[in-house]
Design a protein around this motif. Sequence first.
Motif, PDB file in Angstrom:
ATOM      1  N   ILE A 202      36.305  35.909  32.140  1.00  0.00           N
ATOM      2  CA  ILE A 202      36.331  37.362  31.956  1.00  0.00           C
ATOM      3  C   ILE A 202      36.450  38.055  33.311  1.00  0.00           C
ATOM      4  O   ILE A 202      37.214  39.017  33.479  1.00  0.00           O
ATOM      5  CB  ILE A 202      35.073  37.845  31.211  1.00  0.00           C
ATOM      6  CG1 ILE A 202      35.104  37.356  29.760  1.00  0.00           C
ATOM      7  CG2 ILE A 202      34.952  39.361  31.263  1.00  0.00           C
ATOM      8  CD1 ILE A 202      33.811  37.620  29.002  1.00  0.00           C
ATOM      9  N   VAL A 203      35.718  37.568  34.301  1.00  0.00           N
ATOM     10  CA  VAL A 203      35.761  38.165  35.638  1.00  0.00           C
ATOM     11  C   VAL A 203      37.150  37.978  36.253  1.00  0.00           C
ATOM     12  O   VAL A 203      37.695  38.919  36.868  1.00  0.00           O
ATOM     13  CB  VAL A 203      34.675  37.548  36.534  1.00  0.00           C
ATOM     14  CG1 VAL A 203      34.840  38.006  37.984  1.00  0.00           C
ATOM     15  CG2 VAL A 203      33.293  37.928  36.019  1.00  0.00           C
TER      16      VAL A 203
ATOM     17  N   SER B 283      33.454  47.620  39.467  1.00  0.00           N
ATOM     18  CA  SER B 283      33.781  47.002  38.179  1.00  0.00           C
ATOM     19  C   SER B 283      32.552  46.336  37.564  1.00  0.00           C
ATOM     20  O   SER B 283      31.767  45.685  38.252  1.00  0.00           O
ATOM     21  CB  SER B 283      34.892  45.968  38.375  1.00  0.00           C
ATOM     22  OG  SER B 283      35.293  45.433  37.141  1.00  0.00           O
ATOM     23  N   LYS B 284      32.413  46.499  36.250  1.00  0.00           N
ATOM     24  CA  LYS B 284      31.303  45.905  35.500  1.00  0.00           C
ATOM     25  C   LYS B 284      31.859  45.204  34.259  1.00  0.00           C
ATOM     26  O   LYS B 284      31.748  45.702  33.140  1.00  0.00           O
ATOM     27  CB  LYS B 284      30.294  46.988  35.075  1.00  0.00           C
ATOM     28  CG  LYS B 284      29.758  47.850  36.211  1.00  0.00           C
ATOM     29  CD  LYS B 284      28.849  47.059  37.132  1.00  0.00           C
ATOM     30  CE  LYS B 284      28.281  47.950  38.231  1.00  0.00           C
ATOM     31  NZ  LYS B 284      27.449  47.190  39.192  1.00  0.00           N
ATOM     32  N   PRO B 285      32.435  44.016  34.415  1.00  0.00           N
ATOM     33  CA  PRO B 285      33.137  43.391  33.294  1.00  0.00           C
ATOM     34  C   PRO B 285      32.252  42.666  32.287  1.00  0.00           C
ATOM     35  O   PRO B 285      32.726  42.309  31.212  1.00  0.00           O
ATOM     36  CB  PRO B 285      34.060  42.386  33.996  1.00  0.00           C
ATOM     37  CG  PRO B 285      33.313  42.004  35.234  1.00  0.00           C
ATOM     38  CD  PRO B 285      32.589  43.254  35.662  1.00  0.00           C
ATOM     39  N   LEU B 286      30.968  42.415  32.608  1.00  0.00           N
ATOM     40  CA  LEU B 286      30.125  41.614  31.727  1.00  0.00           C
ATOM     41  C   LEU B 286      29.124  42.489  30.988  1.00  0.00           C
ATOM     42  O   LEU B 286      28.173  43.004  31.579  1.00  0.00           O
ATOM     43  CB  LEU B 286      29.382  40.542  32.529  1.00  0.00           C
ATOM     44  CG  LEU B 286      30.244  39.487  33.228  1.00  0.00           C
ATOM     45  CD1 LEU B 286      29.369  38.459  33.908  1.00  0.00           C
ATOM     46  CD2 LEU B 286      31.193  38.825  32.250  1.00  0.00           C
ATOM     47  N   SER B 287      29.322  42.639  29.683  1.00  0.00           N
ATOM     48  CA  SER B 287      28.416  43.464  28.878  1.00  0.00           C
ATOM     49  C   SER B 287      27.048  42.810  28.735  1.00  0.00           C
ATOM     50  O   SER B 287      26.061  43.482  28.443  1.00  0.00           O
ATOM     51  CB  SER B 287      29.026  43.701  27.495  1.00  0.00           C
ATOM     52  OG  SER B 287      29.260  42.463  26.832  1.00  0.00           O
TER      53      SER B 287
ATOM     54  N   ARG C 170      40.013  37.685  34.715  1.00  0.00           N
ATOM     55  CA  ARG C 170      40.960  38.590  34.050  1.00  0.00           C
ATOM     56  C   ARG C 170      40.715  40.032  34.465  1.00  0.00           C
ATOM     57  O   ARG C 170      41.667  40.801  34.675  1.00  0.00           O
ATOM     58  CB  ARG C 170      40.856  38.434  32.526  1.00  0.00           C
ATOM     59  CG  ARG C 170      41.511  37.164  31.996  1.00  0.00           C
ATOM     60  CD  ARG C 170      41.626  37.208  30.482  1.00  0.00           C
ATOM     61  NE  ARG C 170      40.336  37.083  29.835  1.00  0.00           N
ATOM     62  CZ  ARG C 170      39.821  35.950  29.382  1.00  0.00           C
ATOM     63  NH1 ARG C 170      40.499  34.815  29.514  1.00  0.00           N
ATOM     64  NH2 ARG C 170      38.642  35.922  28.795  1.00  0.00           N
ATOM     65  N   ASP C 171      39.455  40.415  34.584  1.00  0.00           N
ATOM     66  CA  ASP C 171      39.131  41.781  35.016  1.00  0.00           C
ATOM     67  C   ASP C 171      39.663  42.033  36.419  1.00  0.00           C
ATOM     68  O   ASP C 171      40.249  43.095  36.694  1.00  0.00           O
ATOM     69  CB  ASP C 171      37.616  41.981  34.983  1.00  0.00           C
ATOM     70  CG  ASP C 171      37.213  43.382  35.431  1.00  0.00           C
ATOM     71  OD1 ASP C 171      37.334  44.313  34.616  1.00  0.00           O
ATOM     72  OD2 ASP C 171      36.784  43.534  36.593  1.00  0.00           O
TER      73      ASP C 171
ATOM     74  N   THR D  97      45.274  34.794  33.162  1.00  0.00           N
ATOM     75  CA  THR D  97      45.249  36.221  33.506  1.00  0.00           C
ATOM     76  C   THR D  97      46.493  36.982  33.061  1.00  0.00           C
ATOM     77  O   THR D  97      46.467  38.210  32.985  1.00  0.00           O
ATOM     78  CB  THR D  97      45.098  36.395  35.029  1.00  0.00           C
ATOM     79  OG1 THR D  97      46.243  35.803  35.678  1.00  0.00           O
ATOM     80  CG2 THR D  97      43.836  35.706  35.530  1.00  0.00           C
TER      81      THR D  97
ATOM     82  N   THR E 106      42.498  44.778  37.330  1.00  0.00           N
ATOM     83  CA  THR E 106      42.099  45.848  38.248  1.00  0.00           C
ATOM     84  C   THR E 106      43.038  45.929  39.437  1.00  0.00           C
ATOM     85  O   THR E 106      43.538  47.005  39.791  1.00  0.00           O
ATOM     86  CB  THR E 106      40.656  45.627  38.735  1.00  0.00           C
ATOM     87  OG1 THR E 106      39.768  45.638  37.610  1.00  0.00           O
ATOM     88  CG2 THR E 106      40.244  46.720  39.709  1.00  0.00           C
TER      89      THR E 106
END
Length: 312
Positions: free
Chosen positions: A197-198, A250-254, A200-201, A145, A205
Amino acid sequence: MEDIVLRLSEVQEISGALVALYDGSDRLRYANRAFREVYFIDPGEMPLWADIMRRNFALSRGTIIRAASFEEWLVSTQARRGKVGFRAFETDLFDGRWLWMTETVDTEGWMLCIASDITSIRATERKVRQDRDFALKVAQTDELTGIPNRRFVLARAEEIIARATAVPDNNCGCLAILDLDNFKNINDRFGHAAGDIVLRDFAITIHGMVRRLDSMGRIGGEEFALVLPGACLPDAENIVERMLLQVRQSKPLSIDPAFGYTFSAGIAQARPGDTLDRLYERADKALYRAKLGGRNRICLEGEPRNEPAAAI
């Protein structure tokens, strides 16, 4: 006294040493001529430290920042900046100079920065110290992270315990343990790369919402710690509640636009005579109650919560 202050200001203005003062929000409130010249700051200008670094990085001037991504470097650096009462380090400039920088922070987060030119020191000696500083940073940083690791953030928790013991009548701070909800399900459904990814997001945040005096670090897995100096339990609850609301959005996953995640938190306040183990245990027990109560919520030590979790 006014004459002394005026004389001090006049001497600093002509000094070859760089002198700057930042407030608790990391906004520049004073800089002498030498500092303004190095970092290209106009007289009377009061930018945030992050903005000074960002614009100079874009123009390849000021401090040399050896990073492919400025924003990742900024998160990692801000995670350590101003978290201890005093630190000293070396930095090099694009104009070829080498500086010895000190940072002194008071209890309200104001920071005095003083830098001296040490370019005349032999390059081999500078390289040894630079390698030492880099090794120290790596030892205090979570690799995934970029924020501080368990060692760094728990050392900050020990500092609020020491203050609580030394000044027992003051609010000397709280420790919050934050844990992502149902993280195993995220890994199982989307894969471990998505889980990273989550993580790190979440780190970015939450880090973007902490005060400069606060410290956030990854304890391990999906668990994080937040140290809040000077905060009582209601203050800490309000701070973490704002974080809870932000993370829900939060919406980190495209790969799944509908994806969202939450976290649960347990908070404990440092007490006189505490140990790190006891403070951590109280926060961890509060976290456990938050999980049992339905997740996506906060519990304070000794105060279980039973209200339903907010809709995601």
